[in-house]
Design an enzyme around this catalytic site. Structure first.
Site, PDB file in Angstrom:
ATOM      1  N   THR A 272       0.628  -1.122   0.011  1.00  0.00           N
ATOM      2  CA  THR A 272       0.128  -0.065   0.012  1.00  0.00           C
ATOM      3  C   THR A 272       0.769   1.265   0.013  1.00  0.00           C
ATOM      4  O   THR A 272       0.375   2.424  -0.170  1.00  0.00           O
ATOM      5  CB  THR A 272      -0.965   0.071   1.270  1.00  0.00           C
ATOM      6  N   GLY A 273       2.217   1.176   0.158  1.00  0.00           N
ATOM      7  CA  GLY A 273       3.127   2.401   0.311  1.00  0.00           C
ATOM      8  C   GLY A 273       3.619   2.729  -1.301  1.00  0.00           C
ATOM      9  O   GLY A 273       3.220   2.328  -2.314  1.00  0.00           O
ATOM     10  N   GLN A 274       4.062   3.901  -1.112  1.00  0.00           N
ATOM     11  CA  GLN A 274       4.739   4.395  -2.438  1.00  0.00           C
ATOM     12  C   GLN A 274       5.544   3.357  -3.539  1.00  0.00           C
ATOM     13  O   GLN A 274       5.023   3.235  -4.506  1.00  0.00           O
ATOM     14  CB  GLN A 274       5.578   5.617  -2.239  1.00  0.00           C
ATOM     15  N   ASP A 275       6.421   2.958  -2.827  1.00  0.00           N
ATOM     16  CA  ASP A 275       7.200   2.060  -3.663  1.00  0.00           C
ATOM     17  C   ASP A 275       6.519   0.554  -3.917  1.00  0.00           C
ATOM     18  O   ASP A 275       6.574   0.022  -4.783  1.00  0.00           O
ATOM     19  CB  ASP A 275       8.867   1.703  -2.782  1.00  0.00           C
TER      20      ASP A 275
ATOM     21  N   LEU B 250       9.349  -4.282   1.620  1.00  0.00           N
ATOM     22  CA  LEU B 250       9.245  -2.670   1.735  1.00  0.00           C
ATOM     23  C   LEU B 250       8.421  -2.031   2.545  1.00  0.00           C
ATOM     24  O   LEU B 250       8.540  -1.069   3.163  1.00  0.00           O
ATOM     25  CB  LEU B 250       8.445  -2.405   0.314  1.00  0.00           C
ATOM     26  N   ALA B 251       7.812  -2.993   3.550  1.00  0.00           N
ATOM     27  CA  ALA B 251       6.973  -2.625   4.856  1.00  0.00           C
ATOM     28  C   ALA B 251       7.904  -2.299   5.862  1.00  0.00           C
ATOM     29  O   ALA B 251       8.930  -2.735   6.340  1.00  0.00           O
ATOM     30  CB  ALA B 251       5.986  -3.658   5.084  1.00  0.00           C
TER      31      ALA B 251
ATOM     32  N   SER C 187       8.254   3.988   8.092  1.00  0.00           N
ATOM     33  CA  SER C 187       9.265   4.509   7.253  1.00  0.00           C
ATOM     34  C   SER C 187       9.726   6.155   7.423  1.00  0.00           C
ATOM     35  O   SER C 187      10.229   6.720   6.844  1.00  0.00           O
ATOM     36  CB  SER C 187       8.838   4.401   5.598  1.00  0.00           C
TER      37      SER C 187
ATOM     38  N   THR D  48      18.704   1.767   3.246  1.00  0.00           N
ATOM     39  CA  THR D  48      18.417   3.203   2.939  1.00  0.00           C
ATOM     40  C   THR D  48      19.634   3.993   3.320  1.00  0.00           C
ATOM     41  O   THR D  48      20.527   3.671   4.037  1.00  0.00           O
ATOM     42  CB  THR D  48      17.346   3.829   4.141  1.00  0.00           C
TER      43      THR D  48
ATOM     44  N   GLU E 244      19.665   6.647   4.974  1.00  0.00           N
ATOM     45  CA  GLU E 244      19.894   7.012   6.196  1.00  0.00           C
ATOM     46  C   GLU E 244      20.924   6.342   7.186  1.00  0.00           C
ATOM     47  O   GLU E 244      21.389   6.860   8.212  1.00  0.00           O
ATOM     48  CB  GLU E 244      18.449   7.023   6.854  1.00  0.00           C
TER      49      GLU E 244
ATOM     50  N   TYR F 271      14.860   5.545  13.625  1.00  0.00           N
ATOM     51  CA  TYR F 271      14.571   4.852  12.177  1.00  0.00           C
ATOM     52  C   TYR F 271      15.989   4.166  11.651  1.00  0.00           C
ATOM     53  O   TYR F 271      15.932   3.194  11.328  1.00  0.00           O
ATOM     54  CB  TYR F 271      14.001   5.841  11.105  1.00  0.00           C
TER      55      TYR F 271
ATOM     56  N   LYS G 237      16.597   0.270  10.707  1.00  0.00           N
ATOM     57  CA  LYS G 237      17.392  -0.091   9.343  1.00  0.00           C
ATOM     58  C   LYS G 237      18.476  -0.716   9.496  1.00  0.00           C
ATOM     59  O   LYS G 237      18.952  -1.333   8.675  1.00  0.00           O
ATOM     60  CB  LYS G 237      17.105   1.335   8.572  1.00  0.00           C
TER      61      LYS G 237
ATOM     62  N   ARG H 117       3.956   9.734  -3.195  1.00  0.00           N
ATOM     63  CA  ARG H 117       4.933   9.933  -1.880  1.00  0.00           C
ATOM     64  C   ARG H 117       3.844  10.291  -0.708  1.00  0.00           C
ATOM     65  O   ARG H 117       2.792  11.136  -0.861  1.00  0.00           O
ATOM     66  CB  ARG H 117       5.841  11.040  -2.169  1.00  0.00           C
TER      67      ARG H 117
END
Ligand code: NAP
Ligand code: G4F
Length: 351
Positions: free
Chosen positions: A13-16, A83-84, A87, A128, A130, A152, A156, A187
């Site tokens: 359900t997310g962007q990616d 991907l979940a 984020s 990521t 990050e 976060y 990750k 986004r």
């Protein structure tokens, strides 16, 4: 008769998730999407890309191993794209423990399930930029030491290492895509790029007068999400698993993004922008700039959409959406019932 390849995408359900699902469907995959149960379903991105009916949905929750095993058994995937995650870096300061659970520990839950259900599954972990945090060695590549600067990023970092550990310990085909920021009209609204284009569209149409932001000097290497999902697939098609940085090799400040978006919208930036400490993080990452040379050489991957083009696509899409909304049209979209961030209390601000 050749059998279709099957992919399971967590975070569908997310962007990616939405862009990757479309990409894999175009490649002829059978696509399964793991989503979490919410009181109101959140499937607008799949609807916006017109692929809602082509994806098979499976309920799955990142804190629940049983649901992961269930998703693997139901979809029998050749490839899993994890991907979940929680984020949003800002939210991770407010929910540091929950973020550790779903963004970090959940990766080992999923890898354990894969190891037991079918160790032949190829696994992609959404790592990521990050991870680099405030490392002073720029541009960042696969050898740059990590210096995470948020709950976060710490979560990750766990996901990154557990992926490598399962690759080496159990011979799993498990890879890390170290993706720099990637944006699009899909986004989430709290991320700074979409926050800017959505707010400026409202200013342009007379629905709001100001845009409130935090750290304007933070600099990011922003690419287009539609380009970046291709790299995820390419990483799983290689002979051997590896980790790859995916970036454009250009960096721009939040202020530059804002100014360019104003120019595209035909707005004078003077008088619209206000800085609000509410949007300053307790600790921020000042500069991200990636070197995707390895991905370019080994995967043949290249970013296509430029910074200017990205800002234009996002700005024009949000303007068109608010315009359609004003005319009373209904279409898959998020912003019309999203609360103003000014009405959300935040505990995690810079002291
Ligand atoms: P996103 O739009 O925030 O999507 C995150 C997805 O995770 C959503 O589908 C969300 O479901 C799902 N999710 C969150 N908590 C869950 C839970 N407890 N159980 C099951 N599903 C859960 O993120 P994105 O931008 O597509 O990013 C995809 C991944 O790449 C994330 O892991 C992110 O951390 C990472 N990443 C992103 C970027 C970037 O610039 N976009 C860069 C590097 C890495 P709901 O829709 O129900 O909330
Ligand atoms: O858009 P952001 O919230 O993205 P951030 O923190 O870079 O994280 C995104 O990219 C990561 C990859 O590097 C992903 F792993 C992560 O999942 C996510 O997709 O913030 C970008 C910058 C920050 O420095 C922030 O402090 O913009 C600054 N900023 C300034 N004003 C703001 C605001 N950020 C937000 N969200 N809202 C503001 O009002």
């Amino acid at each position: 008769m050749s059998q279709k390849r099957r992919a399971l995408i967590t975070g569908i359900t997310g962007q990616d998730g939405a862009y990757l699902a479309r990409f894999l469907l175009e490649k002829g995959y059978e696509v399964y999407g793991a989503f979490r149960r919410l009181s109101t379903p959140n499937l607008w991105r799949l609807q916006a890309l017109d692929i809602f009916h082509q994806v098979q949905l499976i309920p799955m929750e990142l804190v629940d191993s049983a649901s992961m095993t269930g998703a693997l058994v139901a979809s029998r995937p050749h490839e899993v794209y994890n991907l979940a995650a929680q984020s949003f870096v800002g939210a991770s300061f407010e929910q540091p423990v929950g973020t550790g659970q779903v963004t970090g520990l959940a990766v080992s839950r999923l890898l354990e399930c894969i190891r037991h259900v079918d160790p032949g599954i190829r696994f992609y972990q959404a790592s990521t930029s990050e991870l680099f945090g405030n490392s002073t060695q720029v541009p960042h590549n696969e050898l740059t030491p990590f210096e995470p600067a948020s709950p976060y990023a710490a979560a990750k970092l766990y996901g990154y290492w557990i992926t490598r550990i399962y690759r080496e310990a159990y011979d799993l085909f498990a890879v890390n895509g170290i993706l720099f920021n990637h944006e699009s009209p899909l986004r989430g609204l709290e991320f700074v790029t979409r926050k800017i284009t959505n707010a400026l569209a409202k200013v342009k149409l007379g629905l709001e007068s100001k845009v409130s932001l935090g750290n304007l000097e933070a600099s990011r290497d922003w690419g287009f999400a539609g380009d970046y999902v291709e790299s995820m697939w390419l990483m799983l098609q290689q002979e051997a698993p590896g980790d790859y940085v995916i970036a454009t090799g250009e960096t721009h400040t939040v202020r530059e993004f804002f100014t360019l978006a104003c120019e595209i919208a035909g707005l004078d930036p003077a008088g619209i922008l206000e800085v609000n400490p509410k949007f300053m993080r307790p600790l921020d990452v000042d500069l991200l700039l990636g070197d995707s040379g390895k991905a370019q050489r080994m995967l043949g991957w290249q970013p296509r959409v430029t910074f200017r083009e990205l800002v234009r696509i996002m700005m024009e899409t949000d303007l068109a959406r608010w315009h359609r909304w004003q005319k009373g049209e209904q279409f898959p979209w998020d912003a019309f019932n999203y609360p103003s961030e000014m009405n959300i209390l935040s505990r995690a601000v810079k002291s």
